[in-house]
Write a protein that holds these residues in place. Structure first.
Motif, PDB file in Angstrom:
ATOM      1  N   ASN A  80       0.797  -1.225   0.000  1.00 51.98           N
ATOM      2  CA  ASN A  80       0.000   0.000   0.000  1.00 51.98           C
ATOM      3  C   ASN A  80       0.832   1.280   0.000  1.00 51.98           C
ATOM      4  O   ASN A  80       0.265   2.371  -0.014  1.00 51.98           O
ATOM      5  N   THR A  81       2.147   1.159   0.041  1.00 51.31           N
ATOM      6  CA  THR A  81       3.020   2.332   0.099  1.00 51.31           C
ATOM      7  C   THR A  81       4.247   2.099  -0.771  1.00 51.31           C
ATOM      8  O   THR A  81       4.792   1.001  -0.794  1.00 51.31           O
ATOM      9  N   ASP A 113      -8.637  -1.937   2.314  1.00 53.60           N
ATOM     10  CA  ASP A 113      -7.389  -1.196   2.087  1.00 53.60           C
ATOM     11  C   ASP A 113      -6.801  -1.563   0.724  1.00 53.60           C
ATOM     12  O   ASP A 113      -6.366  -0.701  -0.031  1.00 53.60           O
ATOM     13  N   PHE A 117      -6.084   1.047  -2.418  1.00 53.09           N
ATOM     14  CA  PHE A 117      -4.763   1.290  -2.996  1.00 53.09           C
ATOM     15  C   PHE A 117      -4.560   0.616  -4.353  1.00 53.09           C
ATOM     16  O   PHE A 117      -3.454   0.629  -4.891  1.00 53.09           O
ATOM     17  N   ASN A 119      -4.732  -2.575  -5.308  1.00 50.39           N
ATOM     18  CA  ASN A 119      -4.042  -3.860  -5.426  1.00 50.39           C
ATOM     19  C   ASN A 119      -4.906  -5.040  -4.971  1.00 50.39           C
ATOM     20  O   ASN A 119      -4.388  -6.102  -4.659  1.00 50.39           O
ATOM     21  N   ARG A 124      -0.499  -9.643  -3.856  1.00 58.20           N
ATOM     22  CA  ARG A 124       0.066  -8.813  -2.794  1.00 58.20           C
ATOM     23  C   ARG A 124       1.280  -9.464  -2.128  1.00 58.20           C
ATOM     24  O   ARG A 124       2.164  -8.764  -1.632  1.00 58.20           O
TER      25      ARG A 124
END
Length: 178
Positions: A80-81, A113, A117, A119, A124
């Motif tokens: 997520n980042t 989440d 984001f 994805n 993941r």
């Protein structure tokens, strides 16, 4: 015996957010006061009950108020980042904590989440592996950085100005890393 503390604080949906955050902070300060050796906090951006949206920001908020306890991200949801953001933020936080940082990571498990984001349908676990490898490469490397990945590219080759420190990503205090 060493005692640790982990929380993904869950609060009633209608509870005042500021009050929730203050209470969560007090729990960490109490753990430090009671001699706990480590404490971890989770993060979710899209969960009203688990309302700490950034474990980095939360730990930074309590860093100077704690004296001995090691503080850990529980966890940074790596897909997520951007990995360069994680590397730089964690390096700074490690310095702020004078090396008391524990770097907890995961591929993230909250599907809302992941959707937020972009994805949700991505692999993941694969993103997680690429991201942590890029973070570790940043910390081990020297600028200019040039990492090409399936999900993220990291480069300062075109813009590096070594003489004035531009194009450099900070390293954590702990060696080789938290």
């Amino acid at each position: 015996m060493n005692l640790g503390f982990f929380t993904m604080p869950i609060h009633p949906l209608d509870k005042d957010w500021q009050l929730s955050l203050r209470e969560d902070r007090e729990a960490f300060l109490l753990a430090d006061e009671l001699g706990f050796t480590e404490a971890y906090v989770g993060e979710h951006v899209t969960d009203k009950a688990e309302n700490i949206t950034s474990c980095i920001a939360f730990i930074a908020w309590i860093a100077a108020a704690t004296k001995q306890i090691r503080l850990g991200t529980g966890t940074i949801n790596m897909p997520n980042t951007h990995p360069a953001t994680v590397a730089a933020s964690m390096a700074m936080l490690d310095h702020m904590l004078d090396g008391r940082l524990i770097f907890g990571i995961s591929p993230g498990g909250l599907l809302s989440d992941a959707e937020l984001f972009g994805n949700l349908d991505a692999n993941r676990n694969e993103m997680f592996l690429e991201s942590i490898n890029q973070v570790l490469d940043i910390w081990a490397g020297e600028p200019p950085y040039n990492f090409q990945g399936k999900y993220w590219n990291i480069s300062t080759q075109k813009t590096l100005i070594k003489d004035i420190g531009q194009g450099f990503i900070a390293r954590p205090l702990q060696r080789p890393h938290p």
